[in-house]
Design an enzyme around this catalytic site. Structure first.
Site, short mmCIF file in Angstrom:
data_model
loop_
_atom_site.label_atom_id
_atom_site.label_comp_id
_atom_site.label_asym_id
_atom_site.label_seq_id
_atom_site.Cartn_x
_atom_site.Cartn_y
_atom_site.Cartn_z
N ASP A 252 -54.16 -25.89 -21.35
CA ASP A 252 -53.37 -26.69 -20.42
C ASP A 252 -54.24 -27.64 -19.61
OD1 ASP A 252 -54.12 -25.36 -17.83
OD2 ASP A 252 -53.23 -23.64 -18.83
N ILE A 253 -53.58 -28.52 -18.87
CA ILE A 253 -54.26 -29.61 -18.19
C ILE A 253 -55.23 -29.14 -17.12
CG2 ILE A 253 -52.42 -29.88 -16.47
CD1 ILE A 253 -52.85 -32.92 -16.67
#
Length: 375
Positions: A252-253
């Site tokens: 994820d980011i």
């Protein structure tokens, strides 16, 4: 005599007529007597008696054939209005004569022709529910299960005639074979597969691994010649290598660490397939106080989205750092697992996938997967 009288020549009308006729001064003199301009030059012949006209009808003069004159007596059929719209403009207006018939009543509206329907794909044949099930297994499925390639690659190779079953070429999609049939591929397929590349990226925080939403930057934009960590025996980086290069696994980011991007369907199936058993190792920094028995729950006993999680290996390195080894990769899985035991993740880094480690790859750098490496 005055000057005006000298200019007046014999045979011209008097001065009153000259005033009415401005061209009289320049007309040539004629021997005919002067004619009063107020009267017509020629007199019409006297009309014949009505009885004589009725007795001797005048024959109608017909026009000679072959002339370019317009025969006004011929019946002219009304021209149909041009309903074809002009290019780039609206269709012509309908005239009043086109709206009403000869009796004066309004014409019935003409039904518009239905627009041309788009060509729909040919309907798939309906299978008889009472018919016996087809024998064998799809060739592309068998090739994928044996790890030869992905199903999409298998379909492409079959269409190109690069697949052989028991020594016979197969070029029809959907072909079913026996589960134990011998499958081989041509030299072209092997060459095509050898060109596929797999890269390892140390993804920084702030980049998304998959398809980005507006305002986010995909990690694949970091795959450039300037960010490459070159190794001995690596191929030269070419822009075409980015074609069909897709991430195999989530990161994820807000996380950093090892991200795999590949063109090879075999690699993707091994890492993210439904039956994947490849381990992923993480270092996680947390904050908060873990609930009693939380470490045991992290290893096994939690569920997400109504499904029980596979057993994991989790240990506590110190008061704010955990070590995770997972065999699955649900969306934000580690963060959600920690929330269930009272912890909040403030940092997450993936350091290993299978037998491939992140090593000394710096943040934002990438390298090719070496020939001696395998997940």
């Amino acid at each position: 005599m005055s000057g005006f009288d000298k200019d007046t020549k014999p045979g011209q009308p008097p001065s009153e007529a000259a005033a009415d006729d401005p061209w009289a001064k320049w007309r040539k003199p004629t021997d005919t007597p002067a004619v009063d301009v107020a009267k017509p030059a020629k007199t019409r012949p006297a009309a014949e008696p009505v009885a004589a006209v009725a007795a001797e009808p005048v024959a109608k003069c017909e026009k000679p054939v072959g002339t370019l004159g317009v025969n006004k007596d011929a019946a002219v059929s009304p021209r149909a209005p041009n309903k074809k719209p002009l290019r780039g403009g609206p269709p012509p207006r309908q005239t009043a004569s086109a709206k009403y018939d000869t009796t004066g009543s309004k014409k019935a509206p003409v039904a518009k022709s239905a627009p041309l329907a788009k060509l729909a794909p040919a309907p798939r044949p309906v299978r008889d529910p009472n018919a016996p099930p087809p024998e064998g297994v799809r060739l592309s499925k068998v090739m994928s299960e044996r790890g030869m390639c992905s199903r999409r690659e298998a379909d492409l190779w079959i269409e190109r005639g690069w697949v052989f079953v028991d020594g016979e070429r197969v070029s029809e999609l959907g072909t079913r074979i026996k589960a134990d049939a011998e499958i081989s591929i041509s030299k072209e397929a092997k060459h095509d597969q050898a060109k596929q590349v797999t890269v390892l990226l140390n993804k920084p925080v702030g980049y998304v691994s998959g398809q980005p939403e507006p305002g986010f930057t995909p990690a694949i934009t970091l795959i450039t010649a300037d960010n490459q960590l070159k190794q001995s025996g690596d191929p030269e980086f070419k822009p075409w290598m980015l074609r069909s290069l897709a991430p195999s696994g989530r990161l994820d980011i807000d996380s950093t660490g090892l991200l795999v991007l590949t063109q090879d369907g075999r690699v993707a199936k091994k890492l993210i397939g439904d039956d994947s058993q490849v381990e992923k190792e993480y270092l996680v920094r947390v904050a908060g106080e873990m609930i009693k028995g939380g470490l045991e729950l992290l290893n096994h006993g939690l569920e997400l989205d109504g499904q029980a999680l596979k057993p994991a290996r989790v240990k506590q390195l110190n008061e704010d750092q955990l070590h995770f080894i997972l065999k699955e990769g649900k969306k934000r899985q580690i963060r959600r697992m920690c929330e269930l035991v009272g912890l909040r993740v403030i940092g997450l880094k993936r350091v290993r996938i299978g037998r491939v480690k992140l090593g000394d790859l710096e943040i934002g750098q990438w390298r090719f997967l070496r020939a001696d490496e395998a997940f």
